[in-house]
Motif scaffolding. Sequence first.
Motif, short mmCIF file in Angstrom:
data_model
loop_
_atom_site.label_atom_id
_atom_site.label_comp_id
_atom_site.label_asym_id
_atom_site.label_seq_id
_atom_site.Cartn_x
_atom_site.Cartn_y
_atom_site.Cartn_z
N ILE A 37 -82.45 -44.07 -39.05
CA ILE A 37 -82.41 -42.62 -38.84
C ILE A 37 -80.95 -42.18 -38.69
N PRO A 38 -80.44 -41.37 -39.66
CA PRO A 38 -79.05 -40.94 -39.59
C PRO A 38 -78.84 -39.52 -39.07
N HIS A 39 -79.93 -38.76 -38.92
CA HIS A 39 -79.83 -37.33 -38.62
C HIS A 39 -80.71 -37.01 -37.41
N LEU A 40 -80.15 -36.35 -36.41
CA LEU A 40 -80.90 -35.98 -35.21
C LEU A 40 -80.97 -34.48 -35.07
N VAL A 41 -82.13 -33.99 -34.65
CA VAL A 41 -82.33 -32.58 -34.33
C VAL A 41 -82.50 -32.51 -32.82
N GLY A 96 -72.26 -37.52 -27.95
CA GLY A 96 -72.61 -38.93 -28.04
C GLY A 96 -73.09 -39.30 -29.43
N GLY A 97 -73.94 -38.48 -30.01
CA GLY A 97 -74.43 -38.73 -31.37
C GLY A 97 -73.35 -38.57 -32.42
N PHE A 98 -72.56 -37.53 -32.28
CA PHE A 98 -71.45 -37.29 -33.20
C PHE A 98 -70.48 -38.47 -33.20
N ASN A 99 -70.14 -38.95 -32.02
CA ASN A 99 -69.21 -40.07 -31.91
C ASN A 99 -69.79 -41.39 -32.42
N VAL A 154 -81.23 -47.32 -24.96
CA VAL A 154 -81.44 -48.03 -26.23
C VAL A 154 -81.54 -47.06 -27.40
N LEU A 155 -81.22 -45.78 -27.18
CA LEU A 155 -81.40 -44.78 -28.23
C LEU A 155 -80.68 -45.13 -29.52
N ASP A 156 -79.41 -45.46 -29.44
CA ASP A 156 -78.64 -45.77 -30.65
C ASP A 156 -79.25 -46.93 -31.42
#
Length: 95
Positions: free
Chosen positions: A25-29, A45-48, A15-17
């Motif tokens: 939240i648009p930016h992940l570290v 996965g995040g980039f896509n 369910v992360l996305d």
Amino acid sequence: LVVRKHYYDGFNGTVLDSALRARGIPHLVVTGTMTDICVLATVLGGFNREYRMTVVEDGVATLWPEIQRATLDIIGRAYARVLSAKAVADEIANW
């Protein structure tokens, strides 16, 4: 937010996305182990999914130094920013 993942990619089958989007939240570290496998898969996965991705270069690790360098190079050239923990902390302090 803690999400139990089932695959290398932290987005796949979780369910992360939807949880991130619900919070705007648009930016992940990203930090973690197995830079060349789990970290890379999650970054892709995040980039896509159109997140702005940052990998903490001294917050990730894998088994071999040459693989670590090569993976961070690939990530930095195409998929995410690669920054030190200090640079990330400095950025967050200025948000």
